[in-house]
Design a protein around this motif. Structure first.
Motif, PDB file in Angstrom:
ATOM      1  N   GLY A   1      -2.251  -6.608   8.235  1.00 35.84           N
ATOM      2  CA  GLY A   1      -2.966  -5.405   8.653  1.00 35.84           C
ATOM      3  C   GLY A   1      -4.214  -5.750   9.451  1.00 35.84           C
ATOM      4  O   GLY A   1      -4.864  -6.760   9.195  1.00 35.84           O
TER       5      GLY A   1
ATOM      6  N   ASN B   1      -4.508   9.048   0.719  1.00 37.79           N
ATOM      7  CA  ASN B   1      -5.312   8.148  -0.106  1.00 37.79           C
ATOM      8  C   ASN B   1      -6.743   8.663  -0.108  1.00 37.79           C
ATOM      9  O   ASN B   1      -7.469   8.461   0.855  1.00 37.79           O
ATOM     10  CB  ASN B   1      -5.218   6.732   0.484  1.00 37.79           C
ATOM     11  CG  ASN B   1      -6.106   5.710  -0.200  1.00 37.79           C
ATOM     12  OD1 ASN B   1      -6.490   5.878  -1.359  1.00 37.79           O
ATOM     13  ND2 ASN B   1      -6.419   4.641   0.516  1.00 37.79           N
TER      14      ASN B   1
ATOM     15  N   GLN C   1      -9.478  -0.785  -1.913  1.00 37.91           N
ATOM     16  CA  GLN C   1     -10.551  -0.831  -0.899  1.00 37.91           C
ATOM     17  C   GLN C   1     -10.830  -2.277  -0.473  1.00 37.91           C
ATOM     18  O   GLN C   1     -11.896  -2.845  -0.686  1.00 37.91           O
ATOM     19  CB  GLN C   1     -11.784  -0.074  -1.415  1.00 37.91           C
ATOM     20  CG  GLN C   1     -11.450   1.412  -1.598  1.00 37.91           C
ATOM     21  CD  GLN C   1     -12.627   2.243  -2.082  1.00 37.91           C
ATOM     22  OE1 GLN C   1     -12.894   2.286  -3.270  1.00 37.91           O
ATOM     23  NE2 GLN C   1     -13.310   2.897  -1.179  1.00 37.91           N
ATOM     24  N   CYS C   2      -9.802  -2.804   0.184  1.00 44.11           N
ATOM     25  CA  CYS C   2      -9.780  -4.226   0.545  1.00 44.11           C
ATOM     26  C   CYS C   2     -10.797  -4.600   1.616  1.00 44.11           C
ATOM     27  O   CYS C   2     -11.134  -3.791   2.463  1.00 44.11           O
ATOM     28  CB  CYS C   2      -8.414  -4.580   1.111  1.00 44.11           C
ATOM     29  SG  CYS C   2      -7.045  -4.003   0.150  1.00 44.11           S
TER      30      CYS C   2
ATOM     31  N   ALA D   1      -7.757  -4.005  10.103  1.00 43.17           N
ATOM     32  CA  ALA D   1      -8.533  -2.892   9.545  1.00 43.17           C
ATOM     33  C   ALA D   1     -10.027  -3.113   9.754  1.00 43.17           C
ATOM     34  O   ALA D   1     -10.845  -2.649   8.983  1.00 43.17           O
ATOM     35  CB  ALA D   1      -8.223  -2.746   8.057  1.00 43.17           C
TER      36      ALA D   1
ATOM     37  N   GLU E   1     -11.656   1.729   5.473  1.00 39.80           N
ATOM     38  CA  GLU E   1     -10.511   1.079   4.853  1.00 39.80           C
ATOM     39  C   GLU E   1     -11.005   0.086   3.811  1.00 39.80           C
ATOM     40  O   GLU E   1     -10.233  -0.362   2.989  1.00 39.80           O
ATOM     41  CB  GLU E   1      -9.656   0.389   5.939  1.00 39.80           C
ATOM     42  CG  GLU E   1      -8.419  -0.349   5.460  1.00 39.80           C
ATOM     43  CD  GLU E   1      -7.226   0.546   5.089  1.00 39.80           C
ATOM     44  OE1 GLU E   1      -7.326   1.780   5.208  1.00 39.80           O
ATOM     45  OE2 GLU E   1      -6.205  -0.011   4.664  1.00 39.80           O
TER      46      GLU E   1
ATOM     47  N   HIS F   1      -5.299  -9.189   5.802  1.00 38.98           N
ATOM     48  CA  HIS F   1      -5.999  -8.592   6.937  1.00 38.98           C
ATOM     49  C   HIS F   1      -6.612  -9.703   7.773  1.00 38.98           C
ATOM     50  O   HIS F   1      -7.050 -10.711   7.232  1.00 38.98           O
ATOM     51  CB  HIS F   1      -7.159  -7.703   6.453  1.00 38.98           C
ATOM     52  CG  HIS F   1      -6.728  -6.432   5.808  1.00 38.98           C
ATOM     53  ND1 HIS F   1      -7.572  -5.678   5.028  1.00 38.98           N
ATOM     54  CD2 HIS F   1      -5.552  -5.766   5.834  1.00 38.98           C
ATOM     55  CE1 HIS F   1      -6.940  -4.598   4.605  1.00 38.98           C
ATOM     56  NE2 HIS F   1      -5.706  -4.622   5.066  1.00 38.98           N
TER      57      HIS F   1
ATOM     58  N   LEU G   1      -2.815  -6.881  -3.888  1.00 38.16           N
ATOM     59  CA  LEU G   1      -3.927  -5.943  -3.988  1.00 38.16           C
ATOM     60  C   LEU G   1      -4.686  -6.229  -5.285  1.00 38.16           C
ATOM     61  O   LEU G   1      -4.087  -6.407  -6.329  1.00 38.16           O
ATOM     62  CB  LEU G   1      -3.440  -4.493  -4.003  1.00 38.16           C
ATOM     63  CG  LEU G   1      -2.611  -4.003  -2.818  1.00 38.16           C
ATOM     64  CD1 LEU G   1      -2.453  -2.492  -2.905  1.00 38.16           C
ATOM     65  CD2 LEU G   1      -3.202  -4.416  -1.492  1.00 38.16           C
TER      66      LEU G   1
ATOM     67  N   ARG H   1      -0.466  -8.495   1.046  1.00 34.82           N
ATOM     68  CA  ARG H   1      -0.835  -8.207   2.431  1.00 34.82           C
ATOM     69  C   ARG H   1      -2.000  -9.110   2.815  1.00 34.82           C
ATOM     70  O   ARG H   1      -2.703  -9.638   1.953  1.00 34.82           O
ATOM     71  CB  ARG H   1      -1.244  -6.739   2.621  1.00 34.82           C
ATOM     72  CG  ARG H   1      -2.360  -6.215   1.712  1.00 34.82           C
ATOM     73  CD  ARG H   1      -3.740  -6.624   2.118  1.00 34.82           C
ATOM     74  NE  ARG H   1      -4.726  -6.322   1.108  1.00 34.82           N
ATOM     75  CZ  ARG H   1      -5.099  -7.173   0.171  1.00 34.82           C
ATOM     76  NH1 ARG H   1      -4.558  -8.379   0.082  1.00 34.82           N
ATOM     77  NH2 ARG H   1      -6.055  -6.849  -0.696  1.00 34.82           N
TER      78      ARG H   1
ATOM     79  N   CYS I   1       0.822  -1.211   0.000  1.00 36.71           N
ATOM     80  CA  CYS I   1       0.000   0.000   0.000  1.00 36.71           C
ATOM     81  C   CYS I   1       0.855   1.261   0.000  1.00 36.71           C
ATOM     82  O   CYS I   1       0.490   2.270  -0.600  1.00 36.71           O
ATOM     83  CB  CYS I   1      -0.921   0.016   1.207  1.00 36.71           C
ATOM     84  SG  CYS I   1      -1.929  -1.468   1.304  1.00 36.71           S
ATOM     85  N   TYR I   2       2.005   1.205   0.656  1.00 37.21           N
ATOM     86  CA  TYR I   2       2.850   2.396   0.792  1.00 37.21           C
ATOM     87  C   TYR I   2       3.768   2.603  -0.405  1.00 37.21           C
ATOM     88  O   TYR I   2       4.375   3.658  -0.538  1.00 37.21           O
ATOM     89  CB  TYR I   2       3.645   2.328   2.096  1.00 37.21           C
ATOM     90  CG  TYR I   2       2.813   2.686   3.307  1.00 37.21           C
ATOM     91  CD1 TYR I   2       2.973   3.929   3.933  1.00 37.21           C
ATOM     92  CD2 TYR I   2       1.850   1.821   3.804  1.00 37.21           C
ATOM     93  CE1 TYR I   2       2.201   4.281   5.030  1.00 37.21           C
ATOM     94  CE2 TYR I   2       1.071   2.159   4.897  1.00 37.21           C
ATOM     95  CZ  TYR I   2       1.252   3.391   5.509  1.00 37.21           C
ATOM     96  OH  TYR I   2       0.477   3.735   6.588  1.00 37.21           O
TER      97      TYR I   2
ATOM     98  N   CYS J   1      -5.149   2.152  -4.409  1.00 41.85           N
ATOM     99  CA  CYS J   1      -5.932   1.489  -3.357  1.00 41.85           C
ATOM    100  C   CYS J   1      -7.057   0.668  -3.970  1.00 41.85           C
ATOM    101  O   CYS J   1      -7.727   1.100  -4.891  1.00 41.85           O
ATOM    102  CB  CYS J   1      -6.515   2.537  -2.417  1.00 41.85           C
ATOM    103  SG  CYS J   1      -7.563   1.823  -1.129  1.00 41.85           S
TER     104      CYS J   1
HETATM  105 FE1  CLF Z   1      -4.150  -3.237   5.059  1.00 43.95          FE
HETATM  106 FE2  CLF Z   1      -4.516  -0.726   4.914  1.00 43.95          FE
HETATM  107 FE3  CLF Z   1      -2.331  -1.676   6.031  1.00 43.95          FE
HETATM  108 FE4  CLF Z   1      -2.711  -1.824   3.416  1.00 43.95          FE
HETATM  109  S1  CLF Z   1      -4.902  -2.218   2.918  1.00 43.95           S
HETATM  110  S2  CLF Z   1      -4.348  -1.933   6.847  1.00 43.95           S
HETATM  111  S3  CLF Z   1      -2.484   0.053   4.605  1.00 43.95           S
HETATM  112  S4  CLF Z   1      -2.046  -3.472   4.770  1.00 43.95           S
HETATM  113 FE5  CLF Z   1      -4.100  -0.871   1.054  1.00 43.95          FE
HETATM  114 FE6  CLF Z   1      -6.326  -2.107   0.891  1.00 43.95          FE
HETATM  115 FE7  CLF Z   1      -6.257   0.390   0.138  1.00 43.95          FE
HETATM  116 FE8  CLF Z   1      -6.010  -0.247   2.633  1.00 43.95          FE
HETATM  117  S5  CLF Z   1      -5.175  -1.260  -0.826  1.00 43.95           S
HETATM  118  S6  CLF Z   1      -7.796  -0.598   1.474  1.00 43.95           S
HETATM  119  S7  CLF Z   1      -4.730   1.168   1.510  1.00 43.95           S
END
Ligand code: CLF
Ligand code: SF4
Length: 297
Positions: free
Chosen positions: A87, A225, A271-272, A89, A54, A31, A280, A29, A18-19, A269
């Protein structure tokens, strides 16, 4: 390449999908949905679904205990070698569920110390937890900041719940913005990279987000974002009585362009979901249901 980033920052972003826009093609990643409760109400949120700050609204993630989450992380990490970031979220606010969130971090730091920890929050409780977050070596925190003007905030947040008391209207929004900006400053002072998510709500905060961008940039946010409100009444967007539309792709891009300056804008992004797994834009969550994870040893 590392662009113009200082080495210590590049080390933190080079494999965070994401970064770093480049990293998202190569690193995954996941969650874990360990945080069901929330301490505020956003007008675009229907609590039956994942935190829309998120996540794409309208998704129901499978809730896990911290122990189940730790087991799932090990199972995913052994299946997907590019998995670099864990993550938390949602499905509510991770810091409205601090025991569950930090227990999960504690277990993962023990069993899978190479995995980076990441956290996404509405920021209300953030100043109380900055030391704990730093103590777990969490390098990446996302705060959803939709306004810095309480008059705008009163249209977005019907209430916030803080120290055993419910606040409403401008008073609630003032409390929220103060705590969000304080939390952001405290994190950046400690060298923790902060991403700010903003939900673009046409007619409510769309013009105001340029001001939000300046406020978060001046407090050290690393990445902004701006995400579109996804307006789907059946999926819980309850804004206004007559429905609230989301921005068009052109409106979103125009706003992102107008904010682009010294600060990086995130444009990749996806929008996970609160239980997303994989690169992603790829969703492998169905391969790792609780039932399947618990059947493994
Ligand atoms: Fe998850 Fe968010 Fe951390 Fe990424 S997701 S907690 S920063 S590891 Fe990434 Fe997904 Fe967009 Fe979030 S693409 S929704 S920004
Ligand atoms: Fe919903 Fe997230 Fe807002 Fe809480 S912070 S009300 S879970 S969108």
């Amino acid at each position: 390449g590392s662009g113009d980033l200082p080495t210590e920052i590049w080390e933190k972003v080079k494999n965070h999908p994401c970064y770093s826009e480049e990293a998202h093609h190569h690193y995954a990643r996941m969650h874990v949905a360990v945080a069901p409760a929330c301490n505020i109400q956003c007008n675009y949120c229907n609590r039956k679904y994942d935190c829309a700050n998120e996540s794409r609204p309208g998704v129901v993630s499978e809730k896990l205990t911290p122990e189940q989450a730790a087991k799932k992380v090990l199972a995913v990490a052994s299946t997907i070698p590019q998995m670099t970031v864990l993550g938390i979220a949602g499905p509510g606010d991770p810091l409205a569920n601090p025991e569950k969130t930090f227990k999960t971090f504690e277990l993962i730091a023990k069993t899978a110390p190479d995995i980076k920890l990441c956290l996404s929050t509405n920021g209300l409780a953030l100043p109380d937890h900055v030391d704990t977050i730093a103590g777990f070596n969490v390098d990446h925190v996302t705060i959803t900041i939709n306004m810095v003007d309480p008059e705008v905030g009163a249209k977005i947040y019907p209430w916030v719940f803080w120290k055993h008391k419910r606040y409403t209207g401008v008073e609630a929004a003032k409390l929220l913005t103060d705590r969000q900006l304080q939390g952001l400053e405290m994190l950046t002072e400690r060298g923790i990279l902060c991403k700010v998510n903003s939900v673009m709500i046409p007619g409510v905060n769309d013009r105001h987000l340029v001001e939000v961008n300046k406020a978060v940039k001046s407090r050290g946010a690393f990445l902004h974002n701006i995400m579109p409100l996804i307006s789907a009444p059946e999926h819980g967007t309850v804004f206004g009585l007559n429905g609230q539309r989301g921005p068009t792709a052109q409106e979103l891009k125009a706003l992102q362009d107008s904010c682009e300056g010294e600060m990086n804008m995130m444009r990749h992004c996806r929008q996970c979901r609160a239980d997303a797994v994989g690169l992603l834009g790829e969703d492998r969550s169905a391969e790792f249901t609780t039932e399947k994870i618990m059947a493994m040893d």
